[in-house]
Design an enzyme around this catalytic site. Structure first.
Site, PDB file in Angstrom:
ATOM      1  N   CYS A 110      15.958 -62.399  24.479  1.00  0.00           N
ATOM      2  CA  CYS A 110      15.085 -63.232  25.003  1.00  0.00           C
ATOM      3  C   CYS A 110      13.721 -62.474  25.366  1.00  0.00           C
ATOM      4  CB  CYS A 110      15.383 -63.881  26.350  1.00  0.00           C
ATOM      5  SG  CYS A 110      17.281 -64.631  25.988  1.00  0.00           S
ATOM      6  N   HIS A 251       9.636 -66.053  30.275  1.00  0.00           N
ATOM      7  CA  HIS A 251      10.728 -66.606  29.744  1.00  0.00           C
ATOM      8  C   HIS A 251      11.637 -67.517  30.672  1.00  0.00           C
ATOM      9  CE1 HIS A 251      14.717 -66.963  27.729  1.00  0.00           C
ATOM     10  NE2 HIS A 251      15.426 -66.248  28.668  1.00  0.00           N
ATOM     11  N   ASN A 281      16.701 -72.965  27.242  1.00  0.00           N
ATOM     12  CA  ASN A 281      16.577 -71.560  26.752  1.00  0.00           C
ATOM     13  C   ASN A 281      16.498 -71.394  25.074  1.00  0.00           C
ATOM     14  OD1 ASN A 281      16.616 -69.048  26.615  1.00  0.00           O
ATOM     15  ND2 ASN A 281      18.451 -68.399  27.947  1.00  0.00           N
TER      16      ASN A 281
HETATM   17  O1  UT7 Z   1      18.030 -65.740  28.398  1.00  0.00           O
HETATM   18  C1  UT7 Z   1      18.829 -64.865  29.432  1.00  0.00           C
HETATM   19  C2  UT7 Z   1      20.328 -65.160  29.202  1.00  0.00           C
HETATM   20  N1  UT7 Z   1      20.967 -65.937  29.990  1.00  0.00           N
HETATM   21  C3  UT7 Z   1      20.843 -66.393  31.384  1.00  0.00           C
HETATM   22  O2  UT7 Z   1      19.870 -66.123  31.968  1.00  0.00           O
HETATM   23  C4  UT7 Z   1      21.604 -67.313  31.970  1.00  0.00           C
HETATM   24  C5  UT7 Z   1      21.978 -66.729  33.468  1.00  0.00           C
HETATM   25  N2  UT7 Z   1      22.917 -67.648  34.181  1.00  0.00           N
HETATM   26  C6  UT7 Z   1      22.727 -68.761  34.588  1.00  0.00           C
HETATM   27  O3  UT7 Z   1      21.782 -69.449  34.306  1.00  0.00           O
HETATM   28  C7  UT7 Z   1      23.955 -69.236  35.402  1.00  0.00           C
HETATM   29  O4  UT7 Z   1      24.883 -68.327  35.682  1.00  0.00           O
HETATM   30  C8  UT7 Z   1      24.526 -70.646  34.681  1.00  0.00           C
HETATM   31  C9  UT7 Z   1      23.643 -71.860  34.661  1.00  0.00           C
HETATM   32  C10 UT7 Z   1      25.162 -70.035  33.192  1.00  0.00           C
HETATM   33  C11 UT7 Z   1      25.741 -71.172  35.612  1.00  0.00           C
HETATM   34  O5  UT7 Z   1      25.416 -71.528  36.798  1.00  0.00           O
HETATM   35  P1  UT7 Z   1      26.256 -70.793  37.865  1.00  0.00           P
HETATM   36  O6  UT7 Z   1      25.625 -71.365  39.138  1.00  0.00           O
HETATM   37  O7  UT7 Z   1      26.199 -69.407  37.876  1.00  0.00           O
HETATM   38  O8  UT7 Z   1      27.478 -71.340  37.729  1.00  0.00           O
HETATM   39  P2  UT7 Z   1      29.062 -70.460  37.727  1.00  0.00           P
HETATM   40  O9  UT7 Z   1      29.091 -69.877  36.370  1.00  0.00           O
HETATM   41  O10 UT7 Z   1      29.189 -69.929  38.874  1.00  0.00           O
HETATM   42  O11 UT7 Z   1      30.194 -71.703  37.657  1.00  0.00           O
HETATM   43  C12 UT7 Z   1      30.288 -72.501  38.917  1.00  0.00           C
HETATM   44  C13 UT7 Z   1      31.166 -73.765  38.656  1.00  0.00           C
HETATM   45  C14 UT7 Z   1      32.371 -73.230  37.707  1.00  0.00           C
HETATM   46  O12 UT7 Z   1      33.700 -73.925  38.118  1.00  0.00           O
HETATM   47  P3  UT7 Z   1      34.557 -73.501  39.518  1.00  0.00           P
HETATM   48  O13 UT7 Z   1      35.198 -72.069  38.948  1.00  0.00           O
HETATM   49  O14 UT7 Z   1      33.604 -73.193  40.535  1.00  0.00           O
HETATM   50  O15 UT7 Z   1      35.289 -74.613  39.985  1.00  0.00           O
HETATM   51  C15 UT7 Z   1      32.045 -73.331  36.347  1.00  0.00           C
HETATM   52  O16 UT7 Z   1      33.490 -73.541  35.662  1.00  0.00           O
HETATM   53  O17 UT7 Z   1      30.574 -74.313  37.706  1.00  0.00           O
HETATM   54  C16 UT7 Z   1      31.608 -74.724  36.218  1.00  0.00           C
HETATM   55  N3  UT7 Z   1      30.706 -74.902  35.250  1.00  0.00           N
HETATM   56  C17 UT7 Z   1      30.272 -75.956  34.738  1.00  0.00           C
HETATM   57  N4  UT7 Z   1      30.599 -77.263  35.323  1.00  0.00           N
HETATM   58  C18 UT7 Z   1      29.968 -78.410  34.739  1.00  0.00           C
HETATM   59  C19 UT7 Z   1      30.229 -73.968  34.221  1.00  0.00           C
HETATM   60  N5  UT7 Z   1      29.558 -74.711  33.416  1.00  0.00           N
HETATM   61  C20 UT7 Z   1      29.500 -75.842  33.501  1.00  0.00           C
HETATM   62  C21 UT7 Z   1      28.940 -77.087  33.153  1.00  0.00           C
HETATM   63  N6  UT7 Z   1      29.052 -78.235  33.699  1.00  0.00           N
HETATM   64  N7  UT7 Z   1      28.285 -76.841  31.800  1.00  0.00           N
END
Ligand code: UT7
Length: 324
Positions: A110, A251, A281
């Site tokens: 990215c 980005h 993204n």
């Molecule tokens: O371009 C550079 C590369 N990438 C990035 O910059 C991505 C950086 N990270 C992020 O943007 C965020 O970490 C995400 C959007 C990927 C995830 O958001 P988060 O607030 O960090 O969520 P999390 O991974 O901590 O997950 C929270 C909960 C989990 O459930 P439990 O364990 O709390 O029950 C996940 O299983 O949300 C759940 N979850 C979802 N629920 C519904 C994870 N993905 C999803 C989904 N829909 N798509």
């Protein structure tokens, strides 16, 4: 070095959050609230990365009033080239008829376009090149595991292009760029298979090792720590403060990352061009698309101070300051 032309391209097909609800256990509300994304674009069957790159490049070349045949170099920042070898840039060079240009790909995920712009700046500053095309092009929909809700909701396909050349005015153009890498973060965001470690095999396919794997939370924490540092580094290098910045072009991986970074450095969100609600993204394409949209919308006025930032797999990240 100055940006003489900008262009972008996104495929027609739109995949909404509601469409994704039918594919994985997710919801439009979760995706919007956690990422800011509403929809993303998906390339048509048969469409390849170089097609998108060329579409964006033609627009940038037209704006720069530059003939492809006059290009000295083409840099394509991509992690999703048409094929592993040769460079996507070589394919783009042939499609554009840019026969004078040497062409190579750059792998900084990215942050690729920011890296590409910085490399192009070096060639232009030394006088060894006068016109360089930098493209960020990604066809991530073919690298995403569509059964993994942690990643498949995030990414989209698109391309952005910049035509770079010497600045017509010594007070305008790129003031400085600051690039960084932390290779200890590789496991947090990678495509583990398909290279020399895990060459293509039935096992790679079975375990989806050829798809993007990400620890989102780790990447998130890392990004909101290092991006403010990178922006402050650019401000300090040029003797400016956050209040002097007219525009942020960033980005866009997650709206919350952008909000948190800008909050930490003290820049209001209104100064940031946002489009991840429409594209998701798009990795290396994200920064040049944002520049192109802000530019074509007339947001960037001559003399404005534009701060840029990007971060991606590696982790690779950086910032740049430009007097538009
Ligand atoms: O371009 C550079 C590369 N990438 C990035 O910059 C991505 C950086 N990270 C992020 O943007 C965020 O970490 C995400 C959007 C990927 C995830 O958001 P988060 O607030 O960090 O969520 P999390 O991974 O901590 O997950 C929270 C909960 C989990 O459930 P439990 O364990 O709390 O029950 C996940 O299983 O949300 C759940 N979850 C979802 N629920 C519904 C994870 N993905 C999803 C989904 N829909 N798509």
């Amino acid at each position: 070095m100055h940006i003489l032309g900008t262009g972008s391209y996104a495929p027609e097909r739109i995949l909404t959050n509601h469409d994704l609800e039918a594919m994985v256990a997710t919801s439009d509300t979760w995706i919007r609230e956690r990422t800011g994304i509403r929809e993303r674009r998906i390339a048509a069957e048969g469409e390849v990365t170089s097609d998108m790159a060329v579409a964006a490049a033609l627009k940038a070349l037209a704006m720069a009033e530059t003939d492809a045949a006059d290009l000295d170099a083409i840099i394509v920042a991509t992690i999703s080239p048409d094929m592993p070898m040769p460079a996507c840039a070589a394919i783009v060079q042939a499609k554009l008829g840019a026969h004078k240009a040497f062409a190579f790909d750059l792998s900084a995920a990215c942050a690729g376009s920011l890296y590409g712009m910085t490399i192009a700046d070096q060639f232009i500053r030394t006088g060894s090149a006068k016109r360089i095309l930098v493209i960020g092009a990604e066809l991530l929909s073919r690298l995403v595991d569509w059964t993994d809700r942690n990643t498949c909701i995030l990414f989209g396909d698109a391309a952005g292009a910049l035509v770079l050349g010497p600045s017509p005015d010594p007070d305008r153009g790129l003031l400085s760029a600051h690039l960084h890498t932390d290779g200890t973060m590789v496991p947090s965001l990678c495509i583990p298979g398909g290279g020399s470690r895990h060459p293509q095999s039935a096992e790679v396919l079975e375990h989806s090792l050829h798809k993007i794997a990400m620890n989102g939370r780790e990447v998130y924490k890392f990004a909101v720590r290092v991006l403010p540092e990178a922006l402050n580094e650019a401000f300090a290098a040029n003797g400016v403060v956050a209040g002097d910045i007219d525009h942020i072009v960033s980005h866009q991986a997650n709206l919350r990352i952008v909000e948190s970074v800008l909050d930490r450095v003290g820049i209001p969100m209104e100064k940031c061009w946002l489009n991840l609600d429409r594209y998701g993204n798009t990795s290396s394409a994200s920064l040049p698309i944002s520049l192109d949209e802000a530019n074509r919308a007339g947001r960037l006025k001559p003399g404005d101070l534009v701060a840029m930032m990007a971060i991606g797999a590696g982790m690779a990240w950086g910032s740049a300051l430009m007097r538009w």
